[in-house]
Design a protein around this motif. Sequence first.
Motif, short mmCIF file in Angstrom:
data_model
loop_
_atom_site.label_atom_id
_atom_site.label_comp_id
_atom_site.label_asym_id
_atom_site.label_seq_id
_atom_site.Cartn_x
_atom_site.Cartn_y
_atom_site.Cartn_z
N GLY A 65 0.48 -1.05 -0.53
CA GLY A 65 -0.05 0.30 -0.17
C GLY A 65 0.28 1.32 -0.10
N ASP A 101 -5.35 11.64 -6.89
CA ASP A 101 -4.70 13.31 -7.18
C ASP A 101 -3.39 13.75 -6.01
N GLY A 102 -3.39 12.14 -4.59
CA GLY A 102 -2.60 12.53 -3.99
C GLY A 102 -1.35 11.95 -4.31
N ASN A 153 -10.44 13.48 -6.49
CA ASN A 153 -11.30 14.13 -5.89
C ASN A 153 -10.91 14.86 -4.76
N GLY A 168 -8.57 10.71 -0.39
CA GLY A 168 -9.73 10.17 -0.05
C GLY A 168 -10.07 9.02 1.08
N THR A 169 -8.92 8.47 0.80
CA THR A 169 -9.27 7.17 1.39
C THR A 169 -8.96 7.53 2.89
C1 LIG Z 1 3.68 7.03 0.74
C2 LIG Z 1 2.09 6.78 1.74
N1 LIG Z 1 1.86 7.80 2.21
C3 LIG Z 1 0.60 7.67 3.03
C4 LIG Z 1 0.38 7.28 3.33
C5 LIG Z 1 -1.49 6.48 3.86
N2 LIG Z 1 -2.43 6.82 2.76
C6 LIG Z 1 -3.11 5.66 1.94
S1 LIG Z 1 -4.26 5.53 0.87
C7 LIG Z 1 -4.23 7.62 1.43
C8 LIG Z 1 -4.94 8.45 0.44
C9 LIG Z 1 -4.59 8.20 -0.87
O1 LIG Z 1 -5.25 9.49 -1.73
P1 LIG Z 1 -5.85 9.99 -2.81
O2 LIG Z 1 -4.16 9.10 -3.56
O3 LIG Z 1 -6.09 10.97 -3.67
O4 LIG Z 1 -6.50 8.44 -3.59
P2 LIG Z 1 -8.57 7.97 -3.23
O5 LIG Z 1 -7.71 7.70 -1.68
O6 LIG Z 1 -8.70 10.03 -2.72
O7 LIG Z 1 -8.78 7.08 -3.60
C10 LIG Z 1 -3.14 7.49 2.36
C11 LIG Z 1 -2.54 9.38 2.23
C12 LIG Z 1 0.70 5.91 2.49
N3 LIG Z 1 -0.11 4.67 1.94
N4 LIG Z 1 1.72 5.54 1.43
#
Ligand SMILES: Cc1ncc(C[n+]2csc(CCOP(=O)(O)OP(=O)(O)O)c2C)c(N)n1
Length: 547
Positions: A405, A432-433, A459, A463-464
């Motif tokens: 993950g 978008d993250g 989004n 979002g997660t």
């Molecule tokens: C390198 C890393 N940093 C932080 C996390 C914790 N984390 C898991 S999912 C997530 C959010 C993902 O956001 P996005 O890419 O916008 O996708 P969405 O969940 O909105 O579909 C975070 C910060 C992680 N898994 N890996």
Amino acid sequence: MAETLAAHDVDLLYCVPGESYLGLTNALNEVPSIKLIVCRHEGGAGFMAAADGRMRGRAGVCVVSRGPGLSNAMVSLHTAFHDATPMVMIVGQVERRDFGRLALQEQNYSRLLSDITKGVIEVNEPVMASEALARAFHLAESGTPGPVAVVVPEDLFDAEVDAPVDLPRAMPRSGPVPEDVDQLVAMLAQSQRPLVWVGGTLRGDGVAAELEKFSVEWGLPICPTHRRPHLFASDHPNYGGYMGIRVPPDLLNEMKKADLIIALGERVTDSVSQSYSFPTAPQPQIPFVHVWPDPNEVGRVFRADLGMSCEPQAVIRALLARKAPAVSAARRSWISGLHAIHLKLMEPVWEATSDGVNFAAVVAEIGKHLAPDAAVTSDAGNFSSFIHRYIPFRPGQIFLSSVVGAMGAGTPMAVAAALRRPGKQAIAFVGDGGALMTGNELATARQYGVNPILIISDNGRYGTISMHHHVRYPGRPFEDATRLTNPDFAAWAETFGAEGITITDEGEIAQAIGRAFIAAKDRPVVVHVKSSAIQMSAWRRYTPPAG
Ligand SMILES: Cc1ncc(C[n+]2csc(CCOP(=O)(O)OP(=O)(O)O)c2C)c(N)n1
């Protein structure tokens, strides 16, 4: 060292250059069979090497500089370690005379990397360099595959030695002992409702066809585990459901009626075991057979009724060599019951959303365009749940991701897939993250003339984490902890020389995705999807509080 890499069939070497290993890049001038891929961040280079390791079943290789370079790359070592992916990372270290002085960017790698590598091999004598690399490849690829770091002091790269190139070592492959096969046959004969879970160390030539034959002859439902959806055809009548994180209740409740679980090449992590509840750890509530190519892993968490430390493929072959009992009517109805639930869950139906595009519609449309040999990669995030729900994967296709993950894996893994499999589709799904964690590797794609398609689900938030916040602290505000101000990703893409496409409405999807696949014939493509945040995942919606 360059010749040793070539002797180990290394043809792509991922790096961010560093002054600590100039001697190696200099030597590569004389080894034209190795192509150096210069990346934009060591995390990207490491994820590309990890993806390469998974695609080839041989160690992917990455070279980084000490200190900051290696620190950037650590996320990929963590991924490869958890994902049991073979990988070799060469690290340029300070000169030998400066050891221990805290010289510029010096770190102690045996200490630092002890929990995310299978081994750290420090080379202090030039004459040992080739042997160290050969040992690293062997360690990375044998038993439970994983990453190995080879730490080489800067001055050593320029030393002259008269030493032979150490050649690849024979890979020991272990098969099941006959008594264990007898026991497995007896357990299968007694079982009315078996489940076979297949995971990442199920590998080998012809394994997909053998697994299919095994499932039919022995009357078994096959369930690919978390992030391995391509191991068995989703539309095969023996497909028993996807064993990912948080299996939907309809499917999980049915699976829980099983009277035998056989995990073939799956570690059975908390993700797969539904937080160690199915099977329960350490004592499984139902008979449990664990097959993994390493005795240290079998029995580490679960007390298996039958533990087999051997190649999962060898177990399939051993059972195919035995006479399978006739498949009972009860067994047939168990398999068809599971498959019917799976098909129902995959039906292309979703609710309308008022705050942006339901990402389900985009993913389902992409599924229609996927070639039989497409590579699909995914970053970490809720958007990936739509991939597992709506894309019917099959062997021949490959799915790449960080099983543990890590955000940031999706884009570089797609670049690596496009480099390793020229002319074949490489589609990355990212949020978008994650897009802005390693999206800069789009420049690497441009530099080496490969054309992945990035689908960005925007989004407007991590979002997660919004979802977890909402579930854990209902009624409490959480938006400020996860909201993102994003660029126009289509315009961003154009600055790299990629095609940028934006989808703001479901009516635009078919045309936009069709255009993306055409444009990817001559340049990378970024599809910016203005996704709904209310549709938090493929399984969950959120109703924002009024005001
Ligand atoms: C390198 C890393 N940093 C932080 C996390 C914790 N984390 C898991 S999912 C997530 C959010 C993902 O956001 P996005 O890419 O916008 O996708 P969405 O969940 O909105 O579909 C975070 C910060 C992680 N898994 N890996």
